[in-house]
Enzyme design. Structure first.
Site, PDB file in Angstrom:
ATOM      1  N   LYS A  35     -40.779  26.521 -35.160  1.00 44.30           N
ATOM      2  CA  LYS A  35     -40.978  27.261 -33.909  1.00 44.30           C
ATOM      3  C   LYS A  35     -42.470  27.413 -33.600  1.00 44.30           C
ATOM      4  O   LYS A  35     -42.890  27.308 -32.441  1.00 44.30           O
ATOM      5  CB  LYS A  35     -40.292  28.633 -33.976  1.00 44.30           C
ATOM      6  N   TYR A  77     -37.891  27.517 -40.412  1.00 38.69           N
ATOM      7  CA  TYR A  77     -37.512  27.841 -39.027  1.00 38.69           C
ATOM      8  C   TYR A  77     -38.754  28.334 -38.292  1.00 38.69           C
ATOM      9  O   TYR A  77     -39.087  27.859 -37.207  1.00 38.69           O
ATOM     10  CB  TYR A  77     -36.408  28.907 -39.032  1.00 38.69           C
TER      11      TYR A  77
END
Ligand code: ADP
Length: 254
Positions: A160, A156
């Protein structure tokens, strides 16, 4: 204030959370908001909230990880409204806290497809129109974990972080066309999502407490914290800002 009167604003992931809060605030300031979400009922509900306040909005279903769907969406908006002033690439998927060796291939693909490639497809689709206009703002929701990682948020954070450098890269490329590309790094918001990862009451209380200890301001974000920042970044008050991120993180990334 009516900073966005006559402006067409596309917001992805606007069926809930930060995206919905942003859609409502943009509409209150006069924007015509295109409420985009994977979930039809969620997008429609946001539109109903806006219309109940006499705002302008329409709902569109689109999976931002699918290039063709994104291009169809954007081209449809251009056909109907003639312009795109703001694209808020806000749709995202979170991941449960997971040890690296336990992360599935499907989850890795989903995180990259939505959180990184989704931002790219959206940008690619609006750039020709924004170039024609000689103006436009692209806002990307990344995450403070894309700057300062958290254990268990491996891919994640990586997706990002990718979207952060993509934002800066597009900002450089598009500046000469009058297009600004900016981003927001939120800390976790106290949405249902956090609760989903910690299903029992005790887990949630302990987990939330641990989270709070990492946030100097001592609270989780609320959707409006992010929404208000998005409106500022999209507005002329931010006309000298491009390639920058605002950390809406209570100091976690310091
Ligand atoms: P946040 O706290 O970041 O606002 P939410 O889960 O409340 O998180 O909101 C994310 C929104 O993004 C949801 O409404 C979800 O349906 C939407 N979304 C997730 N994946 C996609 C996708 N691939 N395409 C479009 N919208 C998506």
């Amino acid at each position: 204030m009516t900073r966005f009167e006559g402006k067409t604003v596309i917001i992805t992931g606007a069926g809930s959370g930060m995206g919905r809060a942003s859609a409502i605030l943009f509409a209150r300031e006069g924007a015509n908001v295109i409420v985009v979400d994977l979930k039809e009922h969620a997008a429609r509900e946001t539109v109903e909230i806006i219309r109940a306040e006499n705002g302008q909005a329409i709902d569109k279903v689109c999976d931002v990880s699918k290039r063709e769907q994104v291009f169809n969406l954007v081209n449809g908006v251009i056909d109907e409204f003639g312009r795109v002033d703001v694209l808020f690439n806000n749709a995202g998927v979170a991941m449960p806290f997971t040890k690296t060796e336990e992360v599935s291939e499907d989850l890795v693909n989903l995180l990259v497809d939505v959180n990184l490639k989704g931002v790219f497809w959206g940008s690619q689709a609006v750039i020709p129109q924004m170039k024609k206009q000689g103006s436009g703002v692209i806002i990307n929701t990344a995450s403070i974990t894309g700057v300062r990682p958290r254990i268990g948020q491996n891919m994640y954070s990586a997706a990002k972080a990718g979207s952060i450098i993509l934002t800066k890269s597009l900002a450089l490329e598009l500046a000469e066309h009058g297009i600004r590309v900016v981003g927001i790094n939120p800390v976790a918001a106290d949405t249902g999502l956090l609760r989903d990862f910690m299903p029992t009451d005790t887990e949630y209380e302990v987990g939330k407490q641990k989270f709070l200890e990492t946030i100097p301001l001592g609270r989780l974000a609320v959707a409006e914290d992010i929404a208000k920042t998005a409106l500022f970044l999209a507005s002329d008050d931010a006309s000298m800002i491009t390639g920058s991120f605002i950390d809406v993180d209570g100091g976690r990334g310091v």
